[in-house]
Design a protein around this motif. Structure first.
Motif, mmCIF file in Angstrom:
data_model
loop_
_atom_site.group_PDB
_atom_site.id
_atom_site.type_symbol
_atom_site.label_atom_id
_atom_site.label_comp_id
_atom_site.label_asym_id
_atom_site.label_seq_id
_atom_site.Cartn_x
_atom_site.Cartn_y
_atom_site.Cartn_z
ATOM 1 N N ARG A 184 -59.118 -26.666 45.933
ATOM 2 C CA ARG A 184 -60.196 -26.008 45.182
ATOM 3 C C ARG A 184 -60.080 -26.286 43.692
ATOM 4 O O ARG A 184 -61.095 -26.493 43.023
ATOM 5 C CB ARG A 184 -60.190 -24.511 45.454
ATOM 6 C CG ARG A 184 -60.686 -24.199 46.852
ATOM 7 C CD ARG A 184 -60.650 -22.723 47.129
ATOM 8 N NE ARG A 184 -61.063 -22.475 48.501
ATOM 9 C CZ ARG A 184 -61.906 -21.523 48.855
ATOM 10 N NH1 ARG A 184 -62.412 -20.711 47.974
ATOM 11 N NH2 ARG A 184 -62.228 -21.369 50.122
ATOM 12 N N TYR B 3 -63.087 -27.883 41.603
ATOM 13 C CA TYR B 3 -63.677 -27.200 40.445
ATOM 14 C C TYR B 3 -63.475 -28.005 39.168
ATOM 15 O O TYR B 3 -64.382 -28.094 38.339
ATOM 16 C CB TYR B 3 -63.096 -25.802 40.272
ATOM 17 C CG TYR B 3 -63.401 -24.850 41.402
ATOM 18 C CD1 TYR B 3 -64.433 -25.077 42.298
ATOM 19 C CD2 TYR B 3 -62.632 -23.715 41.594
ATOM 20 C CE1 TYR B 3 -64.701 -24.201 43.333
ATOM 21 C CE2 TYR B 3 -62.902 -22.825 42.628
ATOM 22 C CZ TYR B 3 -63.927 -23.078 43.490
ATOM 23 O OH TYR B 3 -64.190 -22.214 44.514
ATOM 24 N N TRP C 77 -68.338 -21.639 43.978
ATOM 25 C CA TRP C 77 -68.955 -22.507 42.967
ATOM 26 C C TRP C 77 -70.339 -21.983 42.603
ATOM 27 O O TRP C 77 -70.751 -22.036 41.447
ATOM 28 C CB TRP C 77 -69.005 -23.954 43.433
ATOM 29 C CG TRP C 77 -69.563 -24.827 42.355
ATOM 30 C CD1 TRP C 77 -70.774 -25.448 42.323
ATOM 31 C CD2 TRP C 77 -68.942 -25.122 41.106
ATOM 32 N NE1 TRP C 77 -70.941 -26.126 41.143
ATOM 33 C CE2 TRP C 77 -69.829 -25.940 40.369
ATOM 34 C CE3 TRP C 77 -67.715 -24.785 40.523
ATOM 35 C CZ2 TRP C 77 -69.535 -26.426 39.104
ATOM 36 C CZ3 TRP C 77 -67.424 -25.267 39.257
ATOM 37 C CH2 TRP C 77 -68.329 -26.069 38.555
#
Length: 193
Positions: free
Chosen positions: A55, A59, A175
């Motif tokens: 993640r 990101y 997100w």
């Protein structure tokens, strides 16, 4: 929190000396309940760390595309990317911590406020170990006692946001929360293009 003492047997034995050893004098024995809870979490630590790193990389890449100044060793332009790549276990990525340089403390705090209070993307905190995303403005929190020269040497700008990326919810859901927070922010001049 927990840890381990690692080193040559002579070091460990000296620390365990009944009369002079640091381990004996400082009482490193963990609370039994805490030890049990940690032992319950260890079997799936590897799975959690893989997702944590995955993640963070996702990101970092998306934040960079939005124009943020992102500091993350998984990005090829990071000055120590190749070093970490040569040392790291490729299955576990580049870690779950990333930084956004918002340049000023005011911009950093505004971003974190929107991420926490408008979309619940994460929480402002000084500790960075949790299953939720945690954020802090290092210059005014954990590194606030450093003088400006020490901060500059360490690469800590007044608006540096450290983020420990959590692993609950889907990547798409989290997100979406990040993007929603950005869309609600009144100042569109937050990002470098």
């Amino acid at each position: 929190m927990s840890g381990a003492v690692c080193g040559p047997a002579s070091l460990v034995n000296s620390m365990m000396d009944l009369h002079q050893g640091a381990l004996m004098l400082l009482g490193p024995t963990m609370n039994a309940k805490v030890a049990f809870e940690l032992s319950e979490r260890l079997p799936h630590l590897g799975i959690r760390m893989k997702e944590h790193s995955n993640r963070a990389m996702t990101y970092a890449t998306k934040m960079k595309k939005l124009g943020f100044q992102v500091i993350y060793p998984g990005l090829e332009e990071h000055p120590q990317h190749d070093l970490l790549k040569s040392m790291a276990n490729k299955d576990y990525g580049f870690g779950g911590l990333l930084c956004l340089d918002m340049e000023t403390e005011e911009k950093a705090n505004r971003l974190m406020n929107y991420l926490q209070n408008f979309t619940q993307f994460g929480f402002m905190a000084v500790s960075l170990g949790y299953y939720e995303t945690l954020m802090s403005c290092s210059g005014s929190s954990t590194s606030s006692e450093m003088n400006p020269e020490e901060k500059a040497l360490a690469g800590i700008s007044p608006g540096l946001v450290r983020m420990s990326v959590g692993y609950i919810g889907t990547i798409e859901q989290k997100w979406g929360q990040f993007e929603k927070a950005l869309s609600r922010m009144p100042d569109s001049g937050l990002f470098k293009n």
